[in-house]
Design a protein around this motif. Structure first.
Motif, short mmCIF file in Angstrom:
data_model
loop_
_atom_site.label_atom_id
_atom_site.label_comp_id
_atom_site.label_asym_id
_atom_site.label_seq_id
_atom_site.Cartn_x
_atom_site.Cartn_y
_atom_site.Cartn_z
N GLY A 134 0.83 -1.19 0.00
CA GLY A 134 0.00 0.00 0.00
C GLY A 134 0.87 1.24 0.00
O GLY A 134 1.96 1.25 0.57
N ARG A 135 0.38 2.29 -0.64
CA ARG A 135 1.12 3.55 -0.73
C ARG A 135 0.15 4.69 -0.48
O ARG A 135 -0.89 4.78 -1.14
CB ARG A 135 1.76 3.68 -2.11
N VAL A 136 0.46 5.53 0.49
CA VAL A 136 -0.38 6.67 0.81
C VAL A 136 0.42 7.95 0.59
O VAL A 136 1.49 8.13 1.18
CB VAL A 136 -0.89 6.62 2.26
N GLU A 137 -0.09 8.81 -0.29
CA GLU A 137 0.47 10.14 -0.48
C GLU A 137 -0.50 11.12 0.19
O GLU A 137 -1.69 11.10 -0.09
CB GLU A 137 0.58 10.48 -1.96
N LEU A 144 4.31 17.24 1.25
CA LEU A 144 3.87 15.96 0.71
C LEU A 144 4.63 14.83 1.38
O LEU A 144 5.86 14.78 1.32
CB LEU A 144 4.09 15.91 -0.80
N HIS A 145 3.90 13.91 2.00
CA HIS A 145 4.48 12.72 2.62
C HIS A 145 4.04 11.50 1.83
O HIS A 145 2.87 11.38 1.44
CB HIS A 145 4.00 12.57 4.07
N THR A 146 4.95 10.60 1.59
CA THR A 146 4.65 9.34 0.91
C THR A 146 5.08 8.20 1.82
O THR A 146 6.26 8.10 2.19
CB THR A 146 5.37 9.23 -0.43
N VAL A 147 4.12 7.36 2.20
CA VAL A 147 4.41 6.24 3.11
C VAL A 147 3.95 4.94 2.46
O VAL A 147 2.94 4.90 1.77
CB VAL A 147 3.73 6.44 4.49
N VAL A 179 -7.69 5.40 6.23
CA VAL A 179 -7.89 6.19 5.01
C VAL A 179 -8.74 5.46 3.99
O VAL A 179 -9.38 6.11 3.14
CB VAL A 179 -6.54 6.63 4.38
N SER A 180 -8.77 4.15 4.03
CA SER A 180 -9.53 3.41 3.03
C SER A 180 -11.00 3.26 3.40
O SER A 180 -11.82 2.90 2.55
CB SER A 180 -8.90 2.04 2.78
#
Length: 300
Positions: A134-137, A144-147, A179-180
């Protein structure tokens, strides 16, 4: 028989990983400065959650984001899909407004779970090679954080409280779940309505899928740019090709897309396409997305 199912599942396939209530401290993601801070510009969306896997980009074209929050505070997700074959060409995207206070609750949950410091990679060391990630921006305070991590990594506790240690793979799993499925935001979410995209990515091949028992009606490609030359090849071969329709082109194309299904053969107005037509895949995009560029490096 026709059945309806909810759109793309919030959790990707894979066995849930059971972890202890407490775990070792893990890394948290680094942030990417916004344009105002002298770094790359933040995307036009405020949040986007996607899944990825070690499969060819062509096979990832149809994988929609789990959720996107646009710059004008619209939560865009896949709605119920009618279960017929062939299915509609366009997915049933739905949008609902979110308040700034609601978005801040999402950001605060990320802070509490340790998502916005350190490396940004929460992939557990025991994850099987090739497993979905999974990738959350998310843009928080102009940054901007990308995890990334394992969406199925959850904890199971016998007694409450049952909270993962911040900055761990299990904390990422909790953030992904948050978030989903945003129903926990309650009144910070408005009424759902169909989402009308102002841009479409089109993946077109020369030969239609082989379905000898099905004979779908032919559709005429309505744009001035012929489908046979629309976009650019995604590899060394002439096909498939990926191209983008935005603005007025997207508005012209939309009625035809809404009337088509996944096996509809398309022909150009000028007759430049094969007589049996070209089958296409289509990805609606929110502002800030560029699927052809992201997947294939094909610029508009």
């Amino acid at each position: 028989m026709v059945r309806w199912v909810r759109g793309m599942a919030a959790l990707v396939a894979g066995a849930a990983v059971i972890a202890a209530c407490t775990g070792p401290a893990g890394s948290s993601p680094s942030s990417i400065p916004s344009a105002s801070a002298g770094g790359p510009a933040a995307p036009a969306y405020r949040l986007r959650a996607t899944t990825t896997q070690a499969i060819p980009p062509v096979n990832r074209f149809g994988l929609l984001p789990i959720v996107t929050i646009t710059g004008d505070n619209q939560v865009v997700m896949a709605g119920p899909q009618i279960m017929i074959y062939p299915g509609p060409l366009l997915p049933n995207l739905q949008a609902r407004p979110i308040t700034d206070a609601g978005f801040e609750k999402i950001a605060q949950r990320g802070r509490d779970l340790g998502m916005f410091t350190a490396s940004g990679d929460f992939t557990p060391p025991d994850l099987m090679p090739g497993a979905p990630l999974g990738r959350v921006e998310i843009v928080v305070d102009g940054v901007l954080h990308t995890v990334t991590g394992d969406p199925s990594r959850v904890i199971v506790c016998i007694t409450a409280p049952c909270d993962p240690a911040p900055g761990t793979p299990e904390a990422f799993g909790m953030f992904w779940m948050s978030v989903s499925d945003l129903t926990w935001l309650g009144g910070d979410l408005g009424q759902e309505a169909p989402y009308v995209a102002d841009a479409y990515a089109v993946l077109a091949g020369v030969e239609p899928a082989e379905q000898p028992s099905l004979h779908e009606p032919v559709a005429v490609w309505p744009l001035e740019q012929p489908l046979a030359t629309f976009g650019a090849p995604v590899g060394s071969a002439a096909t498939p090709r990926c191209g983008t329709a935005r603005g007025a082109e997207a508005a012209t194309l939309r009625p035809a897309l809404e009337s088509a299904n996944q096996l509809t053969p398309w022909v150009d107005k000028g007759g430049d396409t094969p007589s049996n037509g070209i089958v296409i895949q289509v990805r609606p995009m929110v502002p800030g997305e560029d699927v052809c560029l992201e997947l294939f490096g094909v610029a508009e």
